[in-house]
Structure formats: structure tokens, C-alpha cells
Write a protein that holds these residues in place. Structure first.
Motif, PDB file in Angstrom:
ATOM      1  N   GLY A 117       6.293  29.611 -29.556  1.00 50.60           N
ATOM      2  CA  GLY A 117       5.311  29.638 -28.483  1.00 50.60           C
ATOM      3  C   GLY A 117       3.917  29.396 -29.041  1.00 50.60           C
ATOM      4  N   GLN A 118       2.905  29.982 -28.409  1.00 46.81           N
ATOM      5  CA  GLN A 118       1.555  29.907 -28.970  1.00 46.81           C
ATOM      6  C   GLN A 118       1.412  30.994 -30.028  1.00 46.81           C
ATOM      7  OE1 GLN A 118      -1.697  29.668 -26.274  1.00 46.81           O
ATOM      8  NE2 GLN A 118      -1.043  27.678 -25.524  1.00 46.81           N
ATOM      9  N   CYS A 119       0.681  30.690 -31.088  1.00 46.37           N
ATOM     10  CA  CYS A 119       0.600  31.673 -32.163  1.00 46.37           C
ATOM     11  C   CYS A 119      -0.742  31.646 -32.885  1.00 46.37           C
ATOM     12  CB  CYS A 119       1.739  31.490 -33.159  1.00 46.37           C
ATOM     13  SG  CYS A 119       2.032  29.807 -33.700  1.00 46.37           S
ATOM     14  N   LEU A 120      -1.031  32.793 -33.502  1.00 48.70           N
ATOM     15  CA  LEU A 120      -2.170  32.943 -34.399  1.00 48.70           C
ATOM     16  C   LEU A 120      -1.646  32.883 -35.825  1.00 48.70           C
ATOM     17  CD1 LEU A 120      -3.912  35.981 -32.664  1.00 48.70           C
ATOM     18  CD2 LEU A 120      -4.517  33.576 -32.427  1.00 48.70           C
ATOM     19  N   VAL A 121      -2.388  32.235 -36.728  1.00 47.38           N
ATOM     20  CA  VAL A 121      -1.947  32.131 -38.115  1.00 47.38           C
ATOM     21  C   VAL A 121      -3.076  32.516 -39.066  1.00 47.38           C
ATOM     22  CG1 VAL A 121      -0.203  30.371 -37.678  1.00 47.38           C
ATOM     23  CG2 VAL A 121      -2.530  29.662 -38.240  1.00 47.38           C
ATOM     24  N   SER A 122      -2.681  33.094 -40.188  1.00 50.55           N
ATOM     25  CA  SER A 122      -3.610  33.411 -41.260  1.00 50.55           C
ATOM     26  C   SER A 122      -2.809  33.406 -42.556  1.00 50.55           C
ATOM     27  CB  SER A 122      -4.270  34.771 -41.044  1.00 50.55           C
ATOM     28  OG  SER A 122      -3.291  35.799 -41.016  1.00 50.55           O
ATOM     29  N   GLY A 123      -3.478  33.454 -43.682  1.00 52.24           N
ATOM     30  CA  GLY A 123      -2.742  33.470 -44.940  1.00 52.24           C
ATOM     31  C   GLY A 123      -3.638  33.266 -46.138  1.00 52.24           C
ATOM     32  N   GLU A 124      -3.004  33.258 -47.311  1.00 54.27           N
ATOM     33  CA  GLU A 124      -3.682  33.022 -48.586  1.00 54.27           C
ATOM     34  C   GLU A 124      -2.867  32.013 -49.377  1.00 54.27           C
ATOM     35  OE1 GLU A 124      -4.320  36.569 -46.677  1.00 54.27           O
ATOM     36  OE2 GLU A 124      -2.554  36.388 -47.970  1.00 54.27           O
ATOM     37  N   PHE A 125      -3.534  31.321 -50.289  1.00 54.95           N
ATOM     38  CA  PHE A 125      -2.803  30.297 -51.047  1.00 54.95           C
ATOM     39  C   PHE A 125      -3.425  30.058 -52.413  1.00 54.95           C
ATOM     40  CE2 PHE A 125      -6.048  28.144 -48.538  1.00 54.95           C
ATOM     41  CZ  PHE A 125      -6.635  27.285 -49.463  1.00 54.95           C
ATOM     42  N   THR A 126      -2.578  29.549 -53.290  1.00 49.73           N
ATOM     43  CA  THR A 126      -2.986  28.961 -54.559  1.00 49.73           C
ATOM     44  C   THR A 126      -2.283  27.616 -54.641  1.00 49.73           C
ATOM     45  OG1 THR A 126      -3.270  31.083 -55.676  1.00 49.73           O
ATOM     46  CG2 THR A 126      -2.923  29.155 -57.069  1.00 49.73           C
ATOM     47  N   ALA A 127      -3.043  26.543 -54.799  1.00 48.86           N
ATOM     48  CA  ALA A 127      -2.474  25.194 -54.789  1.00 48.86           C
ATOM     49  C   ALA A 127      -2.966  24.409 -55.991  1.00 48.86           C
ATOM     50  CB  ALA A 127      -2.874  24.471 -53.498  1.00 48.86           C
ATOM     51  N   ARG A 128      -2.174  23.436 -56.399  1.00 49.69           N
ATOM     52  CA  ARG A 128      -2.600  22.549 -57.483  1.00 49.69           C
ATOM     53  C   ARG A 128      -2.744  21.124 -56.948  1.00 49.69           C
ATOM     54  NH1 ARG A 128       2.152  20.083 -59.556  1.00 49.69           N
ATOM     55  NH2 ARG A 128       4.076  21.119 -58.890  1.00 49.69           N
ATOM     56  N   ARG A 129      -3.580  20.345 -57.584  1.00 52.50           N
ATOM     57  CA  ARG A 129      -3.823  18.997 -57.082  1.00 52.50           C
ATOM     58  C   ARG A 129      -2.661  18.072 -57.424  1.00 52.50           C
ATOM     59  NH1 ARG A 129      -9.147  15.015 -57.550  1.00 52.50           N
ATOM     60  NH2 ARG A 129      -8.260  13.409 -56.176  1.00 52.50           N
ATOM     61  N   ASP A 130      -2.167  17.385 -56.393  1.00 55.47           N
ATOM     62  CA  ASP A 130      -1.115  16.384 -56.566  1.00 55.47           C
ATOM     63  C   ASP A 130      -1.214  15.429 -55.377  1.00 55.47           C
ATOM     64  OD1 ASP A 130       1.224  14.848 -56.773  1.00 55.47           O
ATOM     65  OD2 ASP A 130       2.349  16.498 -57.670  1.00 55.47           O
ATOM     66  N   ASP A 131      -2.042  14.393 -55.521  1.00 56.51           N
ATOM     67  CA  ASP A 131      -2.277  13.468 -54.417  1.00 56.51           C
ATOM     68  C   ASP A 131      -0.987  12.815 -53.937  1.00 56.51           C
ATOM     69  OD1 ASP A 131      -4.808  14.169 -55.179  1.00 56.51           O
ATOM     70  OD2 ASP A 131      -5.573  12.126 -55.402  1.00 56.51           O
ATOM     71  N   ALA A 132      -0.122  12.413 -54.862  1.00 58.32           N
ATOM     72  CA  ALA A 132       1.106  11.708 -54.488  1.00 58.32           C
ATOM     73  C   ALA A 132       2.041  12.607 -53.684  1.00 58.32           C
ATOM     74  CB  ALA A 132       1.817  11.196 -55.742  1.00 58.32           C
ATOM     75  N   ARG A 133       2.167  13.881 -54.094  1.00 60.97           N
ATOM     76  CA  ARG A 133       3.060  14.793 -53.380  1.00 60.97           C
ATOM     77  C   ARG A 133       2.544  15.070 -51.982  1.00 60.97           C
ATOM     78  NH1 ARG A 133       7.979  15.810 -52.184  1.00 60.97           N
ATOM     79  NH2 ARG A 133       8.506  18.013 -51.922  1.00 60.97           N
ATOM     80  N   VAL A 134       1.241  15.209 -51.809  1.00 61.57           N
ATOM     81  CA  VAL A 134       0.661  15.426 -50.490  1.00 61.57           C
ATOM     82  C   VAL A 134       0.966  14.249 -49.573  1.00 61.57           C
ATOM     83  CG1 VAL A 134      -1.496  15.652 -49.195  1.00 61.57           C
ATOM     84  CG2 VAL A 134      -1.151  16.979 -51.291  1.00 61.57           C
ATOM     85  N   VAL A 135       0.755  13.038 -50.056  1.00 58.08           N
ATOM     86  CA  VAL A 135       1.036  11.838 -49.254  1.00 58.08           C
ATOM     87  C   VAL A 135       2.514  11.769 -48.904  1.00 58.08           C
ATOM     88  CG1 VAL A 135       1.108   9.315 -49.298  1.00 58.08           C
ATOM     89  CG2 VAL A 135      -0.915  10.522 -50.145  1.00 58.08           C
ATOM     90  N   GLU A 136       3.377  12.081 -49.867  1.00 59.85           N
ATOM     91  CA  GLU A 136       4.819  12.037 -49.633  1.00 59.85           C
ATOM     92  C   GLU A 136       5.243  12.994 -48.513  1.00 59.85           C
ATOM     93  OE1 GLU A 136       8.947  13.292 -51.973  1.00 59.85           O
ATOM     94  OE2 GLU A 136       7.115  12.926 -53.120  1.00 59.85           O
ATOM     95  N   LEU A 137       4.751  14.224 -48.564  1.00 63.67           N
ATOM     96  CA  LEU A 137       5.132  15.205 -47.552  1.00 63.67           C
ATOM     97  C   LEU A 137       4.572  14.857 -46.171  1.00 63.67           C
ATOM     98  CD1 LEU A 137       4.935  18.732 -49.216  1.00 63.67           C
ATOM     99  CD2 LEU A 137       6.890  17.729 -48.040  1.00 63.67           C
ATOM    100  N   LEU A 138       3.317  14.446 -46.102  1.00 61.38           N
ATOM    101  CA  LEU A 138       2.726  14.096 -44.818  1.00 61.38           C
ATOM    102  C   LEU A 138       3.401  12.866 -44.213  1.00 61.38           C
ATOM    103  CD1 LEU A 138      -1.074  14.739 -45.493  1.00 61.38           C
ATOM    104  CD2 LEU A 138       0.578  16.218 -44.325  1.00 61.38           C
TER     105      LEU A 138
END
Length: 202
Positions: free
Chosen positions: A158-179
Motif C-alpha cells: 500500500g502507501q508507506c513511509l520509509v527510512s533507513g541507514e546505509f554504507t555503500a561503495r562506488r561502482d558505476d557499472a553495477r548501478v547501471v546494471e541494476l537500474l
């Protein structure tokens, strides 16, 4: 698997991750609203998170989690959260109101024969290390609603509220692949409709 069973399975898999989430570096908390039922509080851990940015300074952030599919014992259910930031807050100098946003947000669940995305906007704080290859941050004031899905896919959140925390590393190719994978399964995002203040959960 009928619609009621599919909904129950997906919700079970999400709720099952609630315990132990405090130890996860990257996690998403979801407050699901499907009236007349009371709100449901869920959490999802993401073992992988990546980010990229283009020459114009736009930043894309993605989280990924895979687990066995309930539809096919040899398949996987993929959950992806993404954010595209269009301005960056500066700690100590940027005044932020509760309803402000600086990012388009999305959360997708992709199974063997079902795919659904929840999309909206929110606020993302980020911090880069000195090498600019590692990013930490938080998601706040996010609101999502079902946006793209197949005809047989049930609305599990349904409709929802979201929040969170993250640690990410740079990987341009992986981002493009997933999107790209998301776009192939879900189709192009629809044109945004004017916001309805009556639907704001915040």
C-alpha cells in the motif's frame, strides 16, 4: 499461487528480517498503510549497496538483496531500493523541513513471475570518505506508493513511509546494471502526477 498466498509470502519474507536488523550496516524500515488494517512495521536488510554519480553531479544509490523464491525453488527473489539525489544537504548549514525532499526513491520486489515497484520521494543525507569511494548516510521522510507492476501482482505494501541507514561503495557499472534490469522488468517510470496533500502520510 493465488493473490492472497502471494501477499502472505512476500509479507512473511519481509517480516522475517526484522530480528537482527540493528546489526546491519544497510537497512530499510517500512511503515506500511493499507486501510482499514492498522499500519504494519517491516524492515529489510541489504547486504550490498552501491552508488555512482554522473558528470552533472547527480548521484544514484542502490541497495540489493536476494533470497530464495517461494515460486520456484531454483529461483531468486530480488529486492532493490534506489535513490536519485538532485541536491545534496550540507550538515550544519542546510535547513531541512519535515516535508522537504532531495531525492526520488523507489523500492522494487522482483520474483520469478511477479514484479512491483513502490516509488516516491524523500530526503537522503550522505557523507563521502576522503577517497570518495565509500558513502554513508541515512534516508528520512520517504513516502512511497505502488507505481509499476504486472497485472497479476498484488499490492503488498500500500502507501508507506520509509527510512533507513546505509554504507555503500562506488561502482558505476553495477548501478547501471541494476537500474537497467529494473527498467526491463518494470517498464519506464510513468510521468509524475500532481501531489495530493490528502495522501501525505507524514
Amino acid at each position: 499461487m493465488n493473490a492472497e498466498r502471494a501477499c502472505a509470502v512476500w509479507l512473511f519474507l519481509l517480516v522475517a528480517n526484522l530480528s537482527g536488523c540493528a546489526d546491519s550496516v544497510t537497512q530499510l524500515r517500512i511503515e506500511s498503510h493499507k486501510p482499514p488494517a492498522p499500519p504494519t512495521f517491516l524492515a529489510q536488510k541489504f547486504p550490498e549497496a552501491w552508488f555512482s554519480w554522473d558528470p552533472r553531479g547527480n548521484i544514484d544509490l542502490v541497495f540489493e538483496s536476494e533470497q530464495p523464491s517461494e515460486v520456484d525453488s531454483e529461483g531468486q527473489m530480488l529486492q532493490v531500493f534506489w535513490a536519485r539525489m538532485f541536491w545534496k544537504p550540507v550538515p550544519g548549514t542546510t535547513f531541512v523541513e519535515r516535508t522537504q525532499t532531495n531525492a526520488n526513491l523507489g523500492y522494487a520486489i522482483l520474483d520469478m513471475d511477479r514484479a512491483v515497484s513502490y516509488e516516491g520521494a524523500g530526503f537522503v543525507y550522505i557523507s563521502l570518505d576522503q577517497s570518495q569511494k565509500r558513502m554513508t548516510g541515512s534516508i528520512e521522510s520517504g513516502t512511497l506508493a505502488r507505481m509499476r507492476s504486472g497485472e497479476a501482482t498484488v499490492d503488498v505494501l500500500g502507501q508507506c513511509l520509509v527510512s533507513g541507514e546505509f554504507t555503500a561503495r562506488r561502482d558505476d557499472a553495477r548501478v547501471v546494471e541494476l537500474l537497467t534490469r529494473l527498467r526491463q522488468r518494470l517498464g519506464p517510470p510513468p510521468k509524475p502526477a500532481p501531489a495530493d496533500p490528502a495522501q501525505d502520510l507524514r
